[in-house]
Design a protein around this motif. Structure first.
Motif, PDB file in Angstrom:
ATOM      1  N   TYR A  37       0.910  -1.160   0.059  1.00  0.00           N
ATOM      2  CA  TYR A  37       0.049  -0.234   0.024  1.00  0.00           C
ATOM      3  C   TYR A  37       0.823   1.369   0.136  1.00  0.00           C
ATOM      4  O   TYR A  37       2.084   1.058   0.233  1.00  0.00           O
ATOM      5  CB  TYR A  37      -0.841   0.101   1.228  1.00  0.00           C
ATOM      6  N   GLN A  39       0.535   5.619   1.031  1.00  0.00           N
ATOM      7  CA  GLN A  39      -0.210   6.855   1.591  1.00  0.00           C
ATOM      8  C   GLN A  39       0.797   8.075   1.282  1.00  0.00           C
ATOM      9  O   GLN A  39       1.605   8.171   1.780  1.00  0.00           O
ATOM     10  CB  GLN A  39      -0.610   6.916   2.783  1.00  0.00           C
ATOM     11  N   LYS A  43      -3.798  12.263   1.734  1.00  0.00           N
ATOM     12  CA  LYS A  43      -4.650  11.347   0.765  1.00  0.00           C
ATOM     13  C   LYS A  43      -4.817  10.058   1.692  1.00  0.00           C
ATOM     14  O   LYS A  43      -3.951   9.888   2.603  1.00  0.00           O
ATOM     15  CB  LYS A  43      -3.846  10.985  -0.614  1.00  0.00           C
ATOM     16  N   GLU A  44      -5.523   9.310   1.247  1.00  0.00           N
ATOM     17  CA  GLU A  44      -5.907   7.843   1.805  1.00  0.00           C
ATOM     18  C   GLU A  44      -4.956   6.835   1.484  1.00  0.00           C
ATOM     19  O   GLU A  44      -4.341   6.964   0.496  1.00  0.00           O
ATOM     20  CB  GLU A  44      -7.247   7.666   1.654  1.00  0.00           C
ATOM     21  N   ARG A  45      -4.807   5.847   2.393  1.00  0.00           N
ATOM     22  CA  ARG A  45      -3.793   4.678   1.860  1.00  0.00           C
ATOM     23  C   ARG A  45      -4.443   3.957   0.770  1.00  0.00           C
ATOM     24  O   ARG A  45      -5.811   3.918   0.704  1.00  0.00           O
ATOM     25  CB  ARG A  45      -3.740   4.060   2.946  1.00  0.00           C
ATOM     26  N   GLU A  46      -3.815   3.850  -0.214  1.00  0.00           N
ATOM     27  CA  GLU A  46      -4.227   3.200  -1.532  1.00  0.00           C
ATOM     28  C   GLU A  46      -3.494   1.860  -1.793  1.00  0.00           C
ATOM     29  O   GLU A  46      -2.583   1.697  -1.386  1.00  0.00           O
ATOM     30  CB  GLU A  46      -4.310   3.855  -2.804  1.00  0.00           C
ATOM     31  N   ALA A  60      -2.683  -1.783  -9.076  1.00  0.00           N
ATOM     32  CA  ALA A  60      -3.531  -0.539  -9.410  1.00  0.00           C
ATOM     33  C   ALA A  60      -3.238  -0.065 -10.739  1.00  0.00           C
ATOM     34  O   ALA A  60      -2.071  -0.244 -11.040  1.00  0.00           O
ATOM     35  CB  ALA A  60      -3.030   0.651  -8.319  1.00  0.00           C
ATOM     36  N   SER A  62      -2.636   2.823 -11.831  1.00  0.00           N
ATOM     37  CA  SER A  62      -1.760   3.820 -11.734  1.00  0.00           C
ATOM     38  C   SER A  62      -0.393   3.370 -11.906  1.00  0.00           C
ATOM     39  O   SER A  62       0.655   3.948 -12.167  1.00  0.00           O
ATOM     40  CB  SER A  62      -1.794   4.841 -10.617  1.00  0.00           C
TER      41      SER A  62
END
Length: 115
Positions: A37, A39, A43-46, A60, A62
């Motif tokens: 993950y 962060q 921003k939120e953790r993605e 992801a 991206s």
């Protein structure tokens, strides 16, 4: 003691590469689904990437075609190879190891992409 320890972060120029590592201890690493993950500030953790116990991977959008997740069960280590890095990849990167009954996190490693 259960631990996940990340390393390999740092400062890199746009277009550069880094390889993150995450070493596990105190758990049966081979039965854990493992993820990276990130962060970014504000921003939120993605979720960046996941690799299952059978070796299936997912990314992801991206980071697709730029990042590669892998694992070495014998070394209890999770990797993230990051190529063609962009400024928007700047974040703290966390590894995660999970099973239906357990969920473990590392402390994070900073990746900064800047010229």
């Amino acid at each position: 003691q259960v631990q996940l320890v990340e390393s390999g972060g740092g400062l890199v120029q746009p277009g550069g590469s880094l390889r993150l590592s995450c070493v596990a201890s105190g758990m049966i690493f081979s039965i854990m689904t493992t993820r990276w993950y990130r962060q970014a500030p504000g921003k939120e953790r993605e979720l960046v990437a996941v690799i299952t116990i059978t070796g299936n991977t997912n990314y992801a959008d991206s980071v697709k075609d730029r990042f590669t997740i892998s694992r070495d069960n014998a070394k209890r280590t999770l990797y993230l190879q990051m190529n063609s890095l962009k400024p928007e990849d700047t974040a703290v990167y966390y590894c995660n190891a999970a099973s239906p009954l357990m969920d473990y996190w590392g402390q994070g490693t900073q990746v900064t992409v800047s010229s």
